[in-house]
Motif scaffolding. Sequence first.
Motif, mmCIF file in Angstrom:
data_model
loop_
_atom_site.group_PDB
_atom_site.id
_atom_site.type_symbol
_atom_site.label_atom_id
_atom_site.label_comp_id
_atom_site.label_asym_id
_atom_site.label_seq_id
_atom_site.Cartn_x
_atom_site.Cartn_y
_atom_site.Cartn_z
ATOM 1 N N ASN A 188 -22.919 -36.460 12.291
ATOM 2 C CA ASN A 188 -22.696 -35.273 13.407
ATOM 3 C C ASN A 188 -22.911 -33.870 12.461
ATOM 4 O O ASN A 188 -23.022 -34.162 11.262
ATOM 5 C CB ASN A 188 -21.428 -35.523 14.274
ATOM 6 C CG ASN A 188 -20.147 -35.451 13.253
ATOM 7 O OD1 ASN A 188 -20.041 -35.040 12.185
ATOM 8 N ND2 ASN A 188 -19.194 -35.894 13.951
ATOM 9 N N LEU B 220 -20.444 -32.194 11.337
ATOM 10 C CA LEU B 220 -19.438 -32.171 10.533
ATOM 11 C C LEU B 220 -19.566 -33.005 9.208
ATOM 12 O O LEU B 220 -18.964 -33.059 8.200
ATOM 13 C CB LEU B 220 -18.106 -32.378 11.062
ATOM 14 C CG LEU B 220 -17.310 -31.701 12.173
ATOM 15 C CD1 LEU B 220 -16.215 -32.411 12.622
ATOM 16 C CD2 LEU B 220 -16.972 -30.531 11.639
ATOM 17 N N SER C 68 -10.324 -34.811 8.183
ATOM 18 C CA SER C 68 -9.260 -35.515 8.546
ATOM 19 C C SER C 68 -7.774 -34.408 8.351
ATOM 20 O O SER C 68 -7.830 -33.640 7.569
ATOM 21 C CB SER C 68 -8.979 -36.603 7.790
ATOM 22 O OG SER C 68 -7.625 -37.092 8.230
ATOM 23 N N SER D 200 -4.943 -35.963 8.268
ATOM 24 C CA SER D 200 -3.794 -36.871 7.828
ATOM 25 C C SER D 200 -3.888 -36.727 6.325
ATOM 26 O O SER D 200 -4.871 -36.594 5.567
ATOM 27 C CB SER D 200 -4.506 -38.242 8.098
ATOM 28 O OG SER D 200 -3.611 -39.307 7.405
ATOM 29 N N TRP E 160 -8.414 -44.650 14.518
ATOM 30 C CA TRP E 160 -8.160 -44.182 13.105
ATOM 31 C C TRP E 160 -7.006 -45.301 12.430
ATOM 32 O O TRP E 160 -5.892 -45.185 12.798
ATOM 33 C CB TRP E 160 -7.566 -42.744 12.921
ATOM 34 C CG TRP E 160 -8.620 -41.788 13.667
ATOM 35 C CD1 TRP E 160 -8.510 -41.016 14.689
ATOM 36 C CD2 TRP E 160 -9.978 -41.832 13.178
ATOM 37 N NE1 TRP E 160 -9.320 -40.685 15.037
ATOM 38 C CE2 TRP E 160 -10.555 -40.842 14.288
ATOM 39 C CE3 TRP E 160 -10.904 -42.172 12.224
ATOM 40 C CZ2 TRP E 160 -11.809 -40.135 14.471
ATOM 41 C CZ3 TRP E 160 -12.121 -41.760 12.427
ATOM 42 C CH2 TRP E 160 -12.496 -40.657 13.350
ATOM 43 N N PHE F 278 -6.070 -44.951 9.204
ATOM 44 C CA PHE F 278 -5.574 -44.308 8.119
ATOM 45 C C PHE F 278 -4.385 -43.172 8.565
ATOM 46 O O PHE F 278 -3.922 -42.439 7.965
ATOM 47 C CB PHE F 278 -6.404 -43.555 7.216
ATOM 48 C CG PHE F 278 -7.363 -42.718 7.778
ATOM 49 C CD1 PHE F 278 -8.470 -43.037 8.415
ATOM 50 C CD2 PHE F 278 -6.949 -41.401 7.812
ATOM 51 C CE1 PHE F 278 -9.435 -42.211 8.867
ATOM 52 C CE2 PHE F 278 -7.946 -40.381 8.221
ATOM 53 C CZ PHE F 278 -9.149 -40.886 9.108
ATOM 54 N N SER F 279 -4.499 -43.296 9.805
ATOM 55 C CA SER F 279 -3.696 -41.998 10.732
ATOM 56 C C SER F 279 -3.146 -42.687 12.017
ATOM 57 O O SER F 279 -3.513 -43.666 12.274
ATOM 58 C CB SER F 279 -4.695 -40.931 11.046
ATOM 59 O OG SER F 279 -4.436 -40.199 12.044
ATOM 60 N N SER G 16 -3.435 -41.150 14.722
ATOM 61 C CA SER G 16 -3.904 -40.620 15.843
ATOM 62 C C SER G 16 -5.137 -41.402 16.297
ATOM 63 O O SER G 16 -5.440 -42.452 15.785
ATOM 64 C CB SER G 16 -4.490 -39.352 15.475
ATOM 65 O OG SER G 16 -5.504 -39.430 14.356
ATOM 66 N N THR H 245 -8.996 -41.007 18.683
ATOM 67 C CA THR H 245 -9.657 -40.008 19.271
ATOM 68 C C THR H 245 -10.867 -40.435 20.523
ATOM 69 O O THR H 245 -11.130 -41.695 20.130
ATOM 70 C CB THR H 245 -10.998 -39.272 18.306
ATOM 71 O OG1 THR H 245 -9.946 -38.517 17.191
ATOM 72 C CG2 THR H 245 -11.702 -38.169 18.983
ATOM 73 N N LEU I 125 -8.654 -35.505 20.447
ATOM 74 C CA LEU I 125 -8.188 -35.977 19.446
ATOM 75 C C LEU I 125 -6.580 -36.130 19.706
ATOM 76 O O LEU I 125 -5.878 -34.928 19.829
ATOM 77 C CB LEU I 125 -8.182 -35.376 17.970
ATOM 78 C CG LEU I 125 -7.453 -35.524 16.975
ATOM 79 C CD1 LEU I 125 -7.520 -37.276 16.434
ATOM 80 C CD2 LEU I 125 -7.774 -34.823 15.808
ATOM 81 N N ASN J 134 -18.948 -32.634 19.122
ATOM 82 C CA ASN J 134 -19.688 -32.717 18.105
ATOM 83 C C ASN J 134 -21.333 -33.286 18.625
ATOM 84 O O ASN J 134 -21.342 -33.698 19.829
ATOM 85 C CB ASN J 134 -19.238 -34.157 17.432
ATOM 86 C CG ASN J 134 -18.190 -33.614 16.524
ATOM 87 O OD1 ASN J 134 -17.187 -34.377 16.357
ATOM 88 N ND2 ASN J 134 -18.281 -32.853 15.686
#
Length: 149
Positions: free
Chosen positions: A33, A35, A59, A61, A91, A93-94, A96, A98, A120, A139
């Motif tokens: 994307n 980003l 991120s 996080s 996610w 590692f977080s 949250s 999305t 998110l 995105n």
Amino acid sequence: MVQVTPFLLLLCLALVAPGLSSTKCVLTGKWINDLGSNMVIEAVNKDGSFKGTYNTSVSDSPHEIKKSPLLGYQQDTSQNDQTIFGFTVNWTFSDSITVFTGQCLVDENGKELLKTMWLLRSHVDDIQNDWKATRVGTNVFERIEDQED
Ligand code: BTN
């Protein structure tokens, strides 16, 4: 001189018409994307469900970014070539999540683009902070050809 009968004309149209319609969008594959985030979508099942992995380039996080699983559905593609879909990324590692929704659209050069919007949701400890817990954005993804993830 060859005579073009109505029958011949119809036959030619029937043969050429499928090629005139827009290219069918296929979600399966590797995408990047705007980003720089990458995702891989595996084969889409008969019921439209699919899974894959998402590797975000950004991120919020404090933890190290890790590839995270995604699960989604695409709409029935029998009537529409430009697939509508939605998927969730959990996610790892977080704390949250999305959700993305979008459509695969073919641009004027025949390139498939996944035009998406996302929400998110981040964790808040207190209901007073609910107002700031959900971010929204867009995105655009394009296909990555022949690249290892
Ligand atoms: C987090 O920060 O808690 C997890 C990573 C979130 C990455 C977001 S999802 C929407 C946007 N698009 C991306 O490719 N990455 C960010």
